[in-house]
Design a protein around this motif. Structure first.
Motif, PDB file in Angstrom:
ATOM      1  N   MET A   1     -72.080 -26.810 -28.083  1.00 16.60           N
ATOM      2  CA  MET A   1     -73.361 -27.080 -27.487  1.00 16.60           C
ATOM      3  C   MET A   1     -74.334 -25.966 -27.882  1.00 16.60           C
ATOM      4  O   MET A   1     -73.966 -24.796 -27.924  1.00 16.60           O
ATOM      5  CB  MET A   1     -73.236 -27.149 -25.972  1.00 16.60           C
ATOM      6  N   ALA A   2     -75.541 -26.337 -28.185  1.00 21.22           N
ATOM      7  CA  ALA A   2     -76.564 -25.367 -28.570  1.00 21.22           C
ATOM      8  C   ALA A   2     -76.993 -24.533 -27.366  1.00 21.22           C
ATOM      9  O   ALA A   2     -77.090 -25.034 -26.251  1.00 21.22           O
ATOM     10  CB  ALA A   2     -77.769 -26.094 -29.132  1.00 21.22           C
ATOM     11  N   ILE A   3     -77.240 -23.258 -27.603  1.00 18.98           N
ATOM     12  CA  ILE A   3     -77.748 -22.355 -26.577  1.00 18.98           C
ATOM     13  C   ILE A   3     -79.142 -21.922 -27.005  1.00 18.98           C
ATOM     14  O   ILE A   3     -79.299 -21.282 -28.049  1.00 18.98           O
ATOM     15  CB  ILE A   3     -76.845 -21.121 -26.417  1.00 18.98           C
ATOM     16  N   PRO A   4     -80.182 -22.269 -26.224  1.00 16.69           N
ATOM     17  CA  PRO A   4     -81.539 -21.858 -26.582  1.00 16.69           C
ATOM     18  C   PRO A   4     -81.633 -20.331 -26.616  1.00 16.69           C
ATOM     19  O   PRO A   4     -81.292 -19.651 -25.649  1.00 16.69           O
ATOM     20  CB  PRO A   4     -82.403 -22.426 -25.459  1.00 16.69           C
ATOM     21  N   THR A   5     -82.045 -19.804 -27.752  1.00 17.76           N
ATOM     22  CA  THR A   5     -82.106 -18.362 -27.954  1.00 17.76           C
ATOM     23  C   THR A   5     -83.418 -18.003 -28.641  1.00 17.76           C
ATOM     24  O   THR A   5     -83.801 -18.643 -29.606  1.00 17.76           O
ATOM     25  CB  THR A   5     -80.930 -17.885 -28.825  1.00 17.76           C
ATOM     26  N   THR A   6     -84.069 -16.960 -28.123  1.00 18.50           N
ATOM     27  CA  THR A   6     -85.266 -16.420 -28.755  1.00 18.50           C
ATOM     28  C   THR A   6     -84.953 -14.980 -29.133  1.00 18.50           C
ATOM     29  O   THR A   6     -84.444 -14.216 -28.317  1.00 18.50           O
ATOM     30  CB  THR A   6     -86.467 -16.458 -27.781  1.00 18.50           C
ATOM     31  N   ILE A   7     -85.249 -14.615 -30.380  1.00 18.79           N
ATOM     32  CA  ILE A   7     -84.942 -13.282 -30.885  1.00 18.79           C
ATOM     33  C   ILE A   7     -86.203 -12.677 -31.490  1.00 18.79           C
ATOM     34  O   ILE A   7     -86.877 -13.326 -32.285  1.00 18.79           O
ATOM     35  CB  ILE A   7     -83.833 -13.345 -31.959  1.00 18.79           C
ATOM     36  N   LEU A   8     -86.500 -11.427 -31.119  1.00 19.18           N
ATOM     37  CA  LEU A   8     -87.598 -10.687 -31.751  1.00 19.18           C
ATOM     38  C   LEU A   8     -86.985  -9.644 -32.672  1.00 19.18           C
ATOM     39  O   LEU A   8     -86.146  -8.850 -32.257  1.00 19.18           O
ATOM     40  CB  LEU A   8     -88.477 -10.001 -30.698  1.00 19.18           C
ATOM     41  N   ILE A   9     -87.428  -9.669 -33.942  1.00 16.02           N
ATOM     42  CA  ILE A   9     -86.908  -8.773 -34.970  1.00 16.02           C
ATOM     43  C   ILE A   9     -88.076  -7.976 -35.541  1.00 16.02           C
ATOM     44  O   ILE A   9     -89.120  -8.545 -35.863  1.00 16.02           O
ATOM     45  CB  ILE A   9     -86.220  -9.585 -36.087  1.00 16.02           C
ATOM     46  N   ASP A  10     -87.896  -6.647 -35.676  1.00 17.36           N
ATOM     47  CA  ASP A  10     -88.988  -5.827 -36.195  1.00 17.36           C
ATOM     48  C   ASP A  10     -89.051  -5.877 -37.722  1.00 17.36           C
ATOM     49  O   ASP A  10     -88.271  -6.571 -38.369  1.00 17.36           O
ATOM     50  CB  ASP A  10     -88.919  -4.393 -35.669  1.00 17.36           C
ATOM     51  N   GLU A  11     -89.986  -5.112 -38.278  1.00 19.45           N
ATOM     52  CA  GLU A  11     -90.231  -5.121 -39.724  1.00 19.45           C
ATOM     53  C   GLU A  11     -89.042  -4.622 -40.537  1.00 19.45           C
ATOM     54  O   GLU A  11     -88.901  -4.948 -41.708  1.00 19.45           O
ATOM     55  CB  GLU A  11     -91.457  -4.249 -40.076  1.00 19.45           C
ATOM     56  N   GLN A  12     -88.169  -3.805 -39.927  1.00 14.32           N
ATOM     57  CA  GLN A  12     -86.993  -3.288 -40.622  1.00 14.32           C
ATOM     58  C   GLN A  12     -85.782  -4.207 -40.466  1.00 14.32           C
ATOM     59  O   GLN A  12     -84.701  -3.903 -40.945  1.00 14.32           O
ATOM     60  CB  GLN A  12     -86.634  -1.892 -40.096  1.00 14.32           C
ATOM     61  N   GLY A  13     -85.963  -5.334 -39.765  1.00 18.10           N
ATOM     62  CA  GLY A  13     -84.871  -6.269 -39.572  1.00 18.10           C
ATOM     63  C   GLY A  13     -83.985  -5.948 -38.382  1.00 18.10           C
ATOM     64  O   GLY A  13     -82.903  -6.510 -38.245  1.00 18.10           O
ATOM     65  N   ILE A  14     -84.440  -5.043 -37.503  1.00 16.21           N
ATOM     66  CA  ILE A  14     -83.671  -4.669 -36.319  1.00 16.21           C
ATOM     67  C   ILE A  14     -84.014  -5.613 -35.175  1.00 16.21           C
ATOM     68  O   ILE A  14     -85.184  -5.838 -34.877  1.00 16.21           O
ATOM     69  CB  ILE A  14     -83.959  -3.207 -35.922  1.00 16.21           C
ATOM     70  N   VAL A  15     -82.975  -6.159 -34.534  1.00 20.64           N
ATOM     71  CA  VAL A  15     -83.181  -7.034 -33.376  1.00 20.64           C
ATOM     72  C   VAL A  15     -83.647  -6.163 -32.208  1.00 20.64           C
ATOM     73  O   VAL A  15     -82.958  -5.218 -31.822  1.00 20.64           O
ATOM     74  CB  VAL A  15     -81.891  -7.792 -33.010  1.00 20.64           C
ATOM     75  N   ARG A  16     -84.808  -6.483 -31.665  1.00 20.48           N
ATOM     76  CA  ARG A  16     -85.393  -5.692 -30.582  1.00 20.48           C
ATOM     77  C   ARG A  16     -85.320  -6.369 -29.224  1.00 20.48           C
ATOM     78  O   ARG A  16     -85.415  -5.708 -28.198  1.00 20.48           O
ATOM     79  CB  ARG A  16     -86.863  -5.378 -30.893  1.00 20.48           C
TER      80      ARG A  16
END
Length: 42
Positions: A1-16
């Motif tokens: 089952m899909a889990i709704p996920t929101t991810i913010l990633i900075d300019e260096q590719g780091i998940v913030r």
């Protein structure tokens, strides 16, 4: 089952920031995402 996920990633590719819903029908609200963007990237 899909889990709704929101991810913010900075300019260096780091998940913030990650938001995952416990309910497959709900997504992060616009206010919640914009609040995270303002806290993290301001």
């Amino acid at each position: 089952m899909a889990i709704p996920t929101t991810i913010l990633i900075d300019e260096q590719g780091i998940v913030r920031w990650i938001d995952q819903s416990d309910d497959s029908r709900l997504r992060a609200s616009k206010d919640k995402v914009l609040g995270a963007v303002n806290r993290i990237f301001s």
